[in-house]
Design a protein around this motif. Structure first.
Motif, short mmCIF file in Angstrom:
data_model
loop_
_atom_site.label_atom_id
_atom_site.label_comp_id
_atom_site.label_asym_id
_atom_site.label_seq_id
_atom_site.Cartn_x
_atom_site.Cartn_y
_atom_site.Cartn_z
N TRP A 218 0.84 -1.20 0.00
CA TRP A 218 0.00 0.00 0.00
C TRP A 218 0.87 1.24 0.00
N SER A 219 0.28 2.38 -0.34
CA SER A 219 1.06 3.61 -0.53
C SER A 219 0.62 4.72 0.41
N TYR A 226 6.04 10.44 -2.23
CA TYR A 226 5.15 9.29 -2.38
C TYR A 226 5.95 8.01 -2.23
N MET A 228 5.78 3.47 -0.94
CA MET A 228 4.99 2.25 -0.89
C MET A 228 5.61 1.29 0.11
N GLY A 255 4.81 5.15 -6.39
CA GLY A 255 3.98 4.25 -5.61
C GLY A 255 2.76 3.77 -6.36
N HIS A 256 1.75 3.42 -5.59
CA HIS A 256 0.50 2.81 -6.07
C HIS A 256 0.79 1.73 -7.11
N LEU A 271 5.10 0.09 -10.35
CA LEU A 271 4.57 1.28 -9.69
C LEU A 271 4.67 2.44 -10.67
N ASN A 275 5.52 10.99 -9.25
CA ASN A 275 4.13 11.14 -8.82
C ASN A 275 3.58 12.51 -9.23
#
Length: 306
Positions: A218-219, A226, A228, A255-256, A271, A275
């Motif tokens: 999860w981030s 940003y 993770m 991330g994400h 990922l 960001n």
């Protein structure tokens, strides 16, 4: 059209590996501006090597009258009982953000609404729902109760009906963003005057190790933007309790993501990085599976943060 990975603007990448056809499908938030304005839908791309991609292919285009017109986020595609289901986040004036389930006969789509609107609570601001099927075969949606409503973003789990059309029972709290030692309060002008510090939860993805242990990727935001991280279920089930790893798996302006498999069965992490719109691109890194976690292959923990 054939494109290199660095030519595809995409956030929240999600990869479906298809050993039977020897290729991969890449999904994600693909509108040029996902933050405002009229949404187009979701595209996907096809590749045999994760380097060059065919596309875009139209995975979802809203039919006239679809309830949401902007901010289409974070599509994930899961095979379940012989069909393909897309979990995606939508919002509309007068309605709160939530995750709706779409369905298709083919993994690349076209996808059409399956659930009657979002399956997340109508009075909650929610996003980034992912499917988890437990060892007994029960489907769950794991999603984020957004910081915009609760300040300290929460991770939640909700049982789904066997046909994935609706929620069953009530959501279960799993953890808050601030529980992770690596997570930091969001520090941007729009939140500095809030009474309480703001912590973000984004992009849950569950992965069961060969050992049987259950991880959640999860981030949130860390020391360098940003990031993770990983949480581990102490019970081996979606209900936890969940223990947070001390350092992020990825710590620098990205991330994400999700954990996927190469066609040969080895693991990779994908990922989006950086960001910032419109520069987001999907990136891929090899992963090593250990007894109770995963780690970036050939990267020391300190190097993840630089």
């Amino acid at each position: 059209m054939t494109l290199r990975l660095d030519q595809i603007q995409i956030r929240d990448p999600y990869v479906l590996t298809r050993p039977s056809s020897g290729d991969y499908l890449l999904f994600g938030s693909t509108d040029k501006n996902i933050w405002s304005g009229q949404a187009t839908g979701f595209d996907c791309y096809r590749s045999s090597d994760l380097l060059t991609w065919e596309g875009p292919l139209e995975a979802f285009r809203p039919q006239r009258g679809f309830w949401s017109q902007e901010q289409y986020w974070a599509p994930e595609v899961h095979e379940y009982r012989g069909r393909f289901y897309m979990f995606a986040t939508f919002i509309a004036p007068g309605r709160l953000r939530g995750t709706q389930i779409l369905a298709a006969d083919k993994p690349e789509g076209p996808y059409e609404p399956w659930s009657d609107g979002p399956v997340t609570p109508a009075n909650w601001q929610c996003l980034d729902g992912t499917l988890h099927v437990d060892e007994g075969g029960t489907p769950w949606i794991v999603f984020c109760h957004e910081w915009k409503q609760v300040h300290d973003g929460a991770m939640m789990a909700q049982r789904l009906s066997p046909d994935l059309r609706s929620a069953v029972g009530v959501p279960v709290f799993l953890f808050s963003a601030s529980e992770a030692p690596w997570s930091r309060a969001l520090d941007v002008p729009s939140v500095r005057d809030r009474e309480f510090p703001v912590y973000v939860t984004d992009g849950p993805f569950l992965f069961r190790l060969s050992s049987g242990k259950l991880l959640m990727l999860w981030s949130s935001f860390g020391d360098t933007g940003y990031a993770m991280g990983l949480a581990r279920s102490e019970s081996g089930t979606v209900l936890g309790p969940w223990t947070q790893e001390a350092e992020p798996l990825w710590g620098t302006d990205g991330g994400h993501g999700m954990i996927g498999r190469h066609l040969d069965g080895s693991l990779f992490l994908t990922l989006h990085q950086p960001n910032k719109t419109p520069y987001e691109r999907a990136t891929f890194f090899p992963l090593l599976e250990l007894e109770d976690t995963v780690t970036l292959a050939g990267v020391l923990p300190a190097e993840r943060l630089t």
